[in-house]
Design a protein around this motif. Sequence first.
Motif, PDB file in Angstrom:
ATOM      1  N   TRP A  64       3.336   1.299  -6.665  1.00  0.00           N
ATOM      2  CA  TRP A  64       3.110   0.945  -5.254  1.00  0.00           C
ATOM      3  C   TRP A  64       3.302  -0.551  -5.089  1.00  0.00           C
ATOM      4  O   TRP A  64       2.659  -1.344  -5.789  1.00  0.00           O
ATOM      5  CB  TRP A  64       1.690   1.336  -4.824  1.00  0.00           C
ATOM      6  N   GLY A  65       4.169  -0.947  -4.171  1.00  0.00           N
ATOM      7  CA  GLY A  65       4.503  -2.345  -3.951  1.00  0.00           C
ATOM      8  C   GLY A  65       5.778  -2.694  -4.693  1.00  0.00           C
ATOM      9  O   GLY A  65       6.094  -2.102  -5.742  1.00  0.00           O
ATOM     10  N   CYS A  66       6.543  -3.619  -4.125  1.00  0.00           N
ATOM     11  CA  CYS A  66       7.726  -4.168  -4.809  1.00  0.00           C
ATOM     12  C   CYS A  66       7.677  -5.692  -4.741  1.00  0.00           C
ATOM     13  O   CYS A  66       8.707  -6.357  -4.677  1.00  0.00           O
ATOM     14  CB  CYS A  66       9.019  -3.639  -4.202  1.00  0.00           C
ATOM     15  N   ASP A 108       7.689   0.759  -1.305  1.00  0.00           N
ATOM     16  CA  ASP A 108       7.413  -0.382  -0.425  1.00  0.00           C
ATOM     17  C   ASP A 108       8.133  -0.082   0.886  1.00  0.00           C
ATOM     18  O   ASP A 108       8.697   1.011   1.065  1.00  0.00           O
ATOM     19  CB  ASP A 108       7.926  -1.700  -1.060  1.00  0.00           C
ATOM     20  N   ASP A 109       8.123  -1.035   1.810  1.00  0.00           N
ATOM     21  CA  ASP A 109       8.934  -0.858   3.020  1.00  0.00           C
ATOM     22  C   ASP A 109       9.729  -2.126   3.351  1.00  0.00           C
ATOM     23  O   ASP A 109      10.272  -2.246   4.436  1.00  0.00           O
ATOM     24  CB  ASP A 109       8.061  -0.435   4.222  1.00  0.00           C
ATOM     25  N   ARG A 134      13.016  -6.203  -1.160  1.00  0.00           N
ATOM     26  CA  ARG A 134      12.158  -5.971  -2.333  1.00  0.00           C
ATOM     27  C   ARG A 134      12.485  -4.610  -2.953  1.00  0.00           C
ATOM     28  O   ARG A 134      12.538  -4.470  -4.183  1.00  0.00           O
ATOM     29  CB  ARG A 134      10.685  -6.065  -1.934  1.00  0.00           C
ATOM     30  N   LEU A 135      12.700  -3.610  -2.100  1.00  0.00           N
ATOM     31  CA  LEU A 135      13.137  -2.301  -2.611  1.00  0.00           C
ATOM     32  C   LEU A 135      14.465  -2.437  -3.347  1.00  0.00           C
ATOM     33  O   LEU A 135      14.668  -1.869  -4.419  1.00  0.00           O
ATOM     34  CB  LEU A 135      13.274  -1.295  -1.456  1.00  0.00           C
ATOM     35  N   ASP A 167      11.106   4.379   0.319  1.00  0.00           N
ATOM     36  CA  ASP A 167      10.785   3.530   1.477  1.00  0.00           C
ATOM     37  C   ASP A 167       9.669   4.199   2.267  1.00  0.00           C
ATOM     38  O   ASP A 167       9.886   5.224   2.913  1.00  0.00           O
ATOM     39  CB  ASP A 167      12.042   3.334   2.329  1.00  0.00           C
ATOM     40  N   ARG A 168       8.468   3.628   2.199  1.00  0.00           N
ATOM     41  CA  ARG A 168       7.303   4.281   2.814  1.00  0.00           C
ATOM     42  C   ARG A 168       7.361   4.284   4.337  1.00  0.00           C
ATOM     43  O   ARG A 168       6.600   5.014   4.975  1.00  0.00           O
ATOM     44  CB  ARG A 168       5.978   3.671   2.315  1.00  0.00           C
ATOM     45  N   VAL A 200      -0.422  -3.412  -5.254  1.00  0.00           N
ATOM     46  CA  VAL A 200      -0.553  -3.877  -3.860  1.00  0.00           C
ATOM     47  C   VAL A 200      -1.909  -4.553  -3.669  1.00  0.00           C
ATOM     48  O   VAL A 200      -2.000  -5.714  -3.279  1.00  0.00           O
ATOM     49  CB  VAL A 200      -0.401  -2.714  -2.866  1.00  0.00           C
ATOM     50  N   ALA A 227      -3.355  -3.730   1.584  1.00  0.00           N
ATOM     51  CA  ALA A 227      -2.279  -2.747   1.766  1.00  0.00           C
ATOM     52  C   ALA A 227      -2.132  -2.342   3.231  1.00  0.00           C
ATOM     53  O   ALA A 227      -3.081  -2.430   4.021  1.00  0.00           O
ATOM     54  CB  ALA A 227      -2.566  -1.517   0.915  1.00  0.00           C
ATOM     55  N   LYS A 266       6.750 -11.944   4.705  1.00  0.00           N
ATOM     56  CA  LYS A 266       7.987 -11.380   4.118  1.00  0.00           C
ATOM     57  C   LYS A 266       9.193 -11.770   4.964  1.00  0.00           C
ATOM     58  O   LYS A 266      10.069 -10.946   5.230  1.00  0.00           O
ATOM     59  CB  LYS A 266       7.876  -9.862   3.967  1.00  0.00           C
TER      60      LYS A 266
END
Length: 391
Positions: free
Chosen positions: A194-196, A219-220, A224-225, A237-238, A263, A267, A380
């Motif tokens: 979870w997380g990138c 992640d979204d 980062r993905l 991709d969440r 995360v 979150a 971000k």
Amino acid sequence: MRAICWQGKKDIRCEAVPDPKIEDPKDAIIRVTSTCICGSDLHLMNGFVPTMMLGDVLGHEPMGEVVEVGAEARAKGLNVGDRVVVPFQMVCGECEQCRKGNFSVCQRTNRNADLARAFYGDTTAGLFGYSHITGGYAGGQAEYMRIPWAATTVVKVPQGGPDEKYLFLSDILPTGWQAAAQAGIEPGDTVAVWGCGPVAQFAIMAALKLGAKRVIAIDDVPERLEMARRQGADILDRSKSNVLMTLKEMTGGHGPERCIDAVGIEAHGPTKVLELIDRVETALKLETERPIALREAIMACKAAGTVSVPGVYGGISNTIPMGAAMNKGLTIKTGQTDVKKYADDLLRRIEEGEIDPTFVITHTVPLGRAPEMYRTFRDKRDGCVKVVLKP
Ligand SMILES: NC(=O)c1ccc[n+]([C@@H]2O[C@H](COP(=O)([O-])OP(=O)(O)OC[C@H]3O[C@@H](n4cnc5c(N)ncnc54)[C@H](O)[C@@H]3O)[C@@H](O)[C@H]2O)c1
Ligand SMILES: [Zn+2]
Ligand SMILES: [Zn+2]
């Protein structure tokens, strides 16, 4: 000297502060040559960590050159001119926990151990730039830095080569490594991360090196993905699909054997409405964090699997599905990273060219621009993944 100071929630400033001095024979002073902003600093910025005081100097991912050494540190082999990375925690090297390699809970270096015991039931190590519950020590987003317990704390690195090659030994590289190592990955395992962010990127790297058959990165944030995909992870991709349902579909209905929450406390999701519930509960102080990734990791994990939690938590989380954890027989592993447990091995892998940690760096700026970069990193924006500051 100039340093980056916490002046209240969402108020980070570059200010003039007194130069650090040797206060104890075990101390050293370093001239900081490079230092970073961490996801953990965002928790301070956003007011999630208790016991911050106005003017506290931030930063726990520095490296530099030793410019002054106390007598005891010198007797233990630290010298002016040594090039050192400073792990985010201080270690005495002698207490019961240090002898067992549990450096992040060194029993001697947190000068506010009583406060830590009142909060947590036992003490953590002293940490740099990370609130008064961990000792109230000045951090390393500064031109100079005092290192208590210097000889046993720092990691000496070779004189040649760019700082960036070694800098992340201070925290995020060993943190990603510990996240994967403590997950107990076995050949054939699927690991979901979870997380990138930067920590997750190194957890993905470590999971693949430690034998994962497949890594799924969640992640979204598109860039980062994409960074995770370039490392060899499958990406989820969440913002486009339901995480739990998709993970089940991707793993034959059972879920990943190893789940890593990289995360932590801030979150987002899983939906706007469910996120709002945690936002309201934290605003009302009914909980102190938003454990959204942790809940998902526990629910997603295959029975008899492991949930590894490098993500930082500070206080009380609500609605943790303990029934799922207990009845599925999950192992939960967490903790601040025992940096020195991994430092020698990771330094060797860097020197041999097996690991090049520089791929996470997107921004290198002068120290004075840190306040603006905290915001860019938090939001971000501008493709920001990791910021290196140059004092
Ligand atoms: N255990 C340790 O010793 C240690 C050391 C360093 C950092 N940390 C912690 O690790 C965590 C990550 O640090 P970082 O520097 O990579 O931070 P970061 O803020 O750059 O990355 C966090 C990422 O999580 C993503 N995210 C948010 N909600 C999500 C959700 N529900 N599902 C999936 N992804 C989600 C964000 O989009 C972001 O990309 C932080 O909590 C940090 O404090 C722990
Ligand atoms: Zn950090
Ligand atoms: Zn110790």
